[in-house]
Motif scaffolding. Structure first.
Motif, PDB file in Angstrom:
ATOM      1  N   ARG A 374       0.987  -1.198   0.266  1.00  0.00           N
ATOM      2  CA  ARG A 374      -0.103   0.177  -0.567  1.00  0.00           C
ATOM      3  C   ARG A 374       0.762   1.519   0.205  1.00  0.00           C
ATOM      4  O   ARG A 374      -0.003   2.625  -0.042  1.00  0.00           O
ATOM      5  N   ARG A 375       2.159   1.104   0.200  1.00  0.00           N
ATOM      6  CA  ARG A 375       2.365   2.123   0.657  1.00  0.00           C
ATOM      7  C   ARG A 375       3.659   2.163  -0.189  1.00  0.00           C
ATOM      8  O   ARG A 375       4.603   3.433  -1.001  1.00  0.00           O
ATOM      9  N   ALA A 376       3.660   1.581  -1.892  1.00  0.00           N
ATOM     10  CA  ALA A 376       3.821   1.262  -3.160  1.00  0.00           C
ATOM     11  C   ALA A 376       5.950   1.794  -2.768  1.00  0.00           C
ATOM     12  O   ALA A 376       6.009   1.605  -3.846  1.00  0.00           O
ATOM     13  N   ASN A 377       5.911   0.568  -2.096  1.00  0.00           N
ATOM     14  CA  ASN A 377       7.476  -0.135  -2.178  1.00  0.00           C
ATOM     15  C   ASN A 377       7.578  -0.941  -3.445  1.00  0.00           C
ATOM     16  O   ASN A 377       6.745  -2.001  -2.718  1.00  0.00           O
ATOM     17  N   PRO A 378       8.478  -1.502  -3.738  1.00  0.00           N
ATOM     18  CA  PRO A 378       8.984  -2.417  -4.306  1.00  0.00           C
ATOM     19  C   PRO A 378       9.157  -3.774  -3.944  1.00  0.00           C
ATOM     20  O   PRO A 378      10.113  -3.480  -2.161  1.00  0.00           O
ATOM     21  N   VAL A 379       8.650  -4.907  -3.399  1.00  0.00           N
ATOM     22  CA  VAL A 379       8.613  -6.259  -2.627  1.00  0.00           C
ATOM     23  C   VAL A 379       8.857  -7.130  -3.742  1.00  0.00           C
ATOM     24  O   VAL A 379       8.408  -7.831  -4.581  1.00  0.00           O
ATOM     25  N   VAL A 380       9.805  -8.096  -2.506  1.00  0.00           N
ATOM     26  CA  VAL A 380      10.260  -8.918  -3.532  1.00  0.00           C
ATOM     27  C   VAL A 380       9.890 -10.081  -2.291  1.00  0.00           C
ATOM     28  O   VAL A 380      10.624 -10.213  -1.017  1.00  0.00           O
ATOM     29  N   VAL A 381       9.265 -11.639  -1.981  1.00  0.00           N
ATOM     30  CA  VAL A 381       8.930 -12.290  -1.023  1.00  0.00           C
ATOM     31  C   VAL A 381       9.933 -13.716  -1.477  1.00  0.00           C
ATOM     32  O   VAL A 381       9.993 -13.938  -3.070  1.00  0.00           O
ATOM     33  N   ARG A 441      16.711 -10.094 -14.324  1.00  0.00           N
ATOM     34  CA  ARG A 441      16.530 -10.027 -15.981  1.00  0.00           C
ATOM     35  C   ARG A 441      16.041  -8.440 -16.163  1.00  0.00           C
ATOM     36  O   ARG A 441      16.443  -7.352 -17.482  1.00  0.00           O
ATOM     37  N   THR A 442      15.088  -7.607 -15.241  1.00  0.00           N
ATOM     38  CA  THR A 442      14.920  -5.983 -14.615  1.00  0.00           C
ATOM     39  C   THR A 442      14.816  -5.779 -13.913  1.00  0.00           C
ATOM     40  O   THR A 442      14.783  -6.427 -12.829  1.00  0.00           O
ATOM     41  N   ARG A 443      14.839  -4.442 -13.327  1.00  0.00           N
ATOM     42  CA  ARG A 443      14.593  -4.358 -11.879  1.00  0.00           C
ATOM     43  C   ARG A 443      13.218  -4.152 -11.339  1.00  0.00           C
ATOM     44  O   ARG A 443      11.921  -4.305 -11.930  1.00  0.00           O
ATOM     45  N   VAL A 444      13.696  -4.440 -10.245  1.00  0.00           N
ATOM     46  CA  VAL A 444      12.227  -4.273  -9.808  1.00  0.00           C
ATOM     47  C   VAL A 444      11.390  -2.901  -9.182  1.00  0.00           C
ATOM     48  O   VAL A 444      11.671  -2.275  -8.986  1.00  0.00           O
ATOM     49  N   ARG A 445       9.969  -3.379  -9.606  1.00  0.00           N
ATOM     50  CA  ARG A 445       8.882  -2.039  -9.871  1.00  0.00           C
ATOM     51  C   ARG A 445       8.476  -1.709  -8.612  1.00  0.00           C
ATOM     52  O   ARG A 445       7.657  -3.082  -8.201  1.00  0.00           O
ATOM     53  N   GLY A 446       8.215  -0.833  -8.153  1.00  0.00           N
ATOM     54  CA  GLY A 446       7.101  -0.562  -7.319  1.00  0.00           C
ATOM     55  C   GLY A 446       5.392  -0.180  -7.492  1.00  0.00           C
ATOM     56  O   GLY A 446       5.579  -0.434  -8.999  1.00  0.00           O
ATOM     57  N   GLY A 447       4.747  -0.330  -6.835  1.00  0.00           N
ATOM     58  CA  GLY A 447       2.716  -0.239  -6.998  1.00  0.00           C
ATOM     59  C   GLY A 447       2.866   1.351  -7.262  1.00  0.00           C
ATOM     60  O   GLY A 447       3.902   2.607  -6.974  1.00  0.00           O
ATOM     61  N   THR A 448       1.286   1.743  -6.737  1.00  0.00           N
ATOM     62  CA  THR A 448       1.318   2.848  -6.671  1.00  0.00           C
ATOM     63  C   THR A 448       0.013   3.098  -5.679  1.00  0.00           C
ATOM     64  O   THR A 448      -0.366   2.378  -4.606  1.00  0.00           O
ATOM     65  N   ARG A 449      -0.069   4.814  -5.376  1.00  0.00           N
ATOM     66  CA  ARG A 449      -0.387   4.745  -3.437  1.00  0.00           C
ATOM     67  C   ARG A 449      -2.348   5.275  -4.204  1.00  0.00           C
ATOM     68  O   ARG A 449      -2.133   5.026  -5.901  1.00  0.00           O
TER      69      ARG A 449
END
Length: 449
Positions: A374-381, A441-449
């Motif tokens: 929800r804070r638009a941070n890029p996340v990797v589990v 392969r590509t940079r980790v993208r974040g979300g949108t607020r």
């Protein structure tokens, strides 16, 4: 429908058994030793011999049997006054080191001092959880122990009760030494790859940014502008175009990384006996060390019995601060909170790449993922496998429950990927680079607020 409900119940029971198999970390100290001097083993043997001889004389009426008790009674009488016994006995322990990694050794030296004549020393060791006794040596005035730290955590080493005997060995006095605590850091997993998010903060680092700047990676050429360095002229392009062309470089920036640790459950693999919490912290330690080596800012958040967090920082010395901030999680295993509060905003800087290391065994971790997303941070589990529940051969309902359990976990992973969260699996014993390689392969993208 009835079969499905029974299979669900069996699968839930298997998960509960795995959760209940976590190790006990509570340790109670032994009862205090008796104060002052008391008879030793030799005195008890002499007293027993004298009593048996006197009882045999009374029962048999033979006059020569009391002579057998004369020698033990004389020795006991000579030892009773205790004029040469030490009045003060002290013991001090030196423990080195107080901070170590899993598998390293801790050396303990106990110095015993007294003001009178004393005989041998006889130590009794009571160890705490997480350490193992490998060597014990006893000298005339000291006791040496070599311990091995087996598991990460903040452990109590235990106590040592040193029995100090008098010169004749007929009386003893016990002095207790508390060895204190030792901080055992998790052994970091091997990791060298450091994926980065799309947007990097405007700080000098070692990651190639999308914007132009003073870096070392060439991204193209552009016409010469007065004031630029002449040594950056690209002569082949200059010859082809007829105008002076210079190299264009990409800026090098640092990354903000937060490692979020799932300490909500400690699942024990029914086959290998591996602890998911142990593997979680080892993987997290490897991630922290890898990013600190590239001069990035790294923070940590642990959610479990209590939420602990440390603001992102940099420097190799920061690794020990991060490790010490989560060692007390071992003491929270018995506490399972019903709900989780909101994560503190300073723990998750804007745009920071968040690694969530979790076995995906507790549904509450999805609430945490929702807060981060929800804070638009890029996340990797980073999923730490827990192993499949054991099913007996020929158990049809158990096999059906296992299939439903696997399908449920596949559905959880699919739901996370659909939300734009990258999911990678880290298997114990393998390098973290194998799990992180697809993220390059590509940079980790974040979300949108």
């Amino acid at each position: 429908m009835t079969t499905d409900r029974a299979a669900d119940r069996r699968a839930a029971a298997a998960v509960r058994r795995a959760l209940d198999g976590r190790p006990d970390v509570t340790a109670e100290p032994p009862p205090p030793p008796p104060p002052g001097w008391r008879p030793g083993e030799r005195a008890l043997r002499l007293g027993t011999l004298a009593v048996v001889a006197l009882a045999a004389a009374l029962l048999s009426g033979r006059p020569w049997l009391p002579a057998l008790a004369a020698a033990p009674l004389v020795l006991l009488a000579l030892a009773l006054p205790g004029g040469t016994r030490p009045r003060e006995v002290t013991a001090e322990a030196e423990v080195e080191p107080r901070r170590c990694f899993e598998g390293e050794r801790v050396r303990v030296r106990i110095a015993v001092a007294h003001d009178g004549e004393a005989g041998r020393l006889d130590p009794g060791v009571t160890l705490g959880h997480g350490v193992r006794l490998d060597h014990l040596a006893v000298g005339p005035h000291h006791v040496e122990l070599v311990l091995t730290a087996g598991r990460w955590g903040r452990w109590t080493l235990g106590t040592v009760d040193v029995d100090v005997y008098d010169g004749g060995g007929l009386a003893r006095r016990t002095v207790r030494v508390d060895l204190g605590e030792v901080a055992v850091f998790p052994l970091p997993g091997h990791a060298g790859l450091t994926p980065v998010p799309v947007r990097l903060p405007q700080r000098l680092g070692e990651h190639t940014a999308a914007q132009r700047g003073e870096g070392v990676e060439v991204t193209g050429v552009h016409p010469y502008v007065p004031g630029e360095r002449q040594r950056r002229i690209h002569w082949p392009a200059t010859t082809r175009r007829g105008t002076v062309q210079v190299h264009r470089f990409a800026a090098e920036s640092a990354a903000d990384t937060v490692v979020l640790l799932d300490a909500l459950a400690d699942v024990v693999d029914p086959v290998t006996g591996a602890s998911s919490l142990d593997e979680t912290f080892r993987a997290a330690a490897g991630l922290v060390r890898a990013y600190l080596r590239t001069h990035d800012r790294v923070g940590v958040v642990s959610v479990g019995g209590a939420t602990r967090w440390l603001r992102p920082g940099s420097g190799q010395g920061y690794f020990h601060r991060i490790a010490e901030s989560v060692l007390d999680v071992r003491k929270d295993l018995a506490h399972r909170s019903e709900g989780l509060g909101p994560l503190p905003p300073p723990a998750l800087p804007d745009g920071a790449l968040v690694y969530v290391v979790t076995p995906l065994a507790d549904q509450r971790v999805f609430d945490v993922l929702h807060q981060v997303r929800r804070r638009a941070n890029p996340v990797v589990v980073v999923e730490v496998p827990t192993g499949d529940p054991v099913v007996e051969p020929g158990d049809t309902e158990g096999e059906l429950a296992l299939r439903l359990w696997r399908a449920d976990r596949d559905a959880m992973r699919f739901a996370l990927v659909e939300r734009g969260i990258a999911v990678v699996a880290h298997r114990p014993g393998e390098t973290l680079d194998l799990a992180l390689a697809p993220l390059l392969r590509t940079r980790v993208r974040g979300g949108t607020r």
